[in-house]
Design an enzyme around this catalytic site. Structure first.
Site, PDB file in Angstrom:
ATOM      1  N   SER A 106       0.851  -1.192   0.000  1.00 53.35           N
ATOM      2  CA  SER A 106       0.000   0.000   0.000  1.00 53.35           C
ATOM      3  C   SER A 106       0.884   1.239   0.000  1.00 53.35           C
ATOM      4  CB  SER A 106      -0.892  -0.001   1.246  1.00 53.35           C
ATOM      5  OG  SER A 106      -1.541   1.244   1.405  1.00 53.35           O
ATOM      6  N   TYR A 129      -2.303  -0.797  10.489  1.00 54.20           N
ATOM      7  CA  TYR A 129      -2.240  -1.064   9.043  1.00 54.20           C
ATOM      8  C   TYR A 129      -0.949  -0.529   8.440  1.00 54.20           C
ATOM      9  CZ  TYR A 129      -3.711  -1.171   4.143  1.00 54.20           C
ATOM     10  OH  TYR A 129      -3.787  -1.405   2.778  1.00 54.20           O
TER      11      TYR A 129
END
Length: 275
Positions: free
Chosen positions: A147, A160
């Site tokens: 990501s 995350y």
């Protein structure tokens, strides 16, 4: 001092390599064939994983699809089944991921553990299982779906971001390790997109551009795999931001991040903790 002198001696090589990279921008890279390749995709039940499976199917690859909602047997058993019934996996797409949009105190301990288990630790176990055959054949490809949050920190995505930073580190270090071992036939690719419209994060927005559609991300991912691109940023401005973060003053960076204005629905637990 000696190190600085050694670096200065490398300047001619830097110029040559920079010119070479610039010229390559205008030369389309040949796409490799994946017909008949055994492709294992984790998190294949939805979103990026599902669409990636469709694209490999169009290219006549043999697919092994894993998803937590479809398969409940233990990881070790699943790997044994694949090896016995399918054969040696030659393309591994570590795509499965989870995200909790909350600050440190609102993120429950089991959620933190699951985030790391799925987003990075699983990459170790699948790669350790399938890399030996790739190494033996000097042929294969390991894909890490990470990501933009693996390069740039985002408040209220603490678990995350931490796991995705680890996933990016996994990709980079594995790439260097394969090079150090002179395993030239096993390629690596890391995907780092901005917000993707998969429903995991509610109401995301940023001034970097609209929320990405999964189809756009998968098209870029497939092109990157087939042309053996090591790092894929979507949008490409993410790569520029990662460079800026290393060279710009901290005060200016704080202003820049406010301008980028990353927003989404999140649970904030600091107030509850203070009470």
């Amino acid at each position: 001092m000696k190190f600085l002198l050694d670096v200065l001696l490398l300047l001619p090589l830097l110029i040559v390599c920079s010119l070479e990279s610039f010229v390559k921008l205008f030369i389309p890279k040949r796409r490799k064939s994946v017909t008949g390749e055994i492709v294992l995709i984790t998190g294949a039940g939805h979103g990026i994983g599902r669409l990636t499976a469709y694209e490999f199917a169009k290219l006549k690859s043999k697919l092994v699809l894993w998803d937590i909602n479809k398969v409940t047997v233990r990881e070790e058993k699943k790997i044994s089944i694949v090896k016995a019934e399918i054969g040696d996996v030659s393309i591994l797409v570590n795509n499965a991921g989870v995200v909790y949009t909350s600050d440190l105190f609102a993120t429950q301990d089991p959620q933190i553990e699951k985030t790391f288990e799925v987003n990075v630790l699983a990459h170790f176990w699948t790669t350790k299982a399938f890399l030996p055959a790739m190494t033996k054949n000097n042929h294969g490809h390991i894909v890490t779906v990470a990501s933009a949050a693996g390069h740039v920190s985002v408040p209220f995505l603490l678990a995350y971001c931490s796991s995705k930073f680890a996933a990016v580190g996994f990709h980079k270090t594995l790439t260097d390790e394969l090079a150090a071992l002179q395993i030239t036939g096993v390629k690596t690719t890391c995907l780092c997109p901005n917000f993707v419209n998969t429903g995991f994060i509610k109401n995301p927005s940023t001034s970097l551009g609209p929320t990405l559609e999964p189809e756009e991300v998968v098209n870029r991912l497939m092109h990157g795999i087939l042309t053996e691109q090591k790092m894929i940023f979507i949008p490409s401005s993410i790569a520029f931001l990662t460079t800026l973060e290393r060279i710009l003053p901290e005060r200016f960076l704080a202003v820049l991040k406010r301008k980028i204005s990353v927003k989404f629905d999140a649970v904030i637990g600091y107030k509850m903790k203070a009470q």
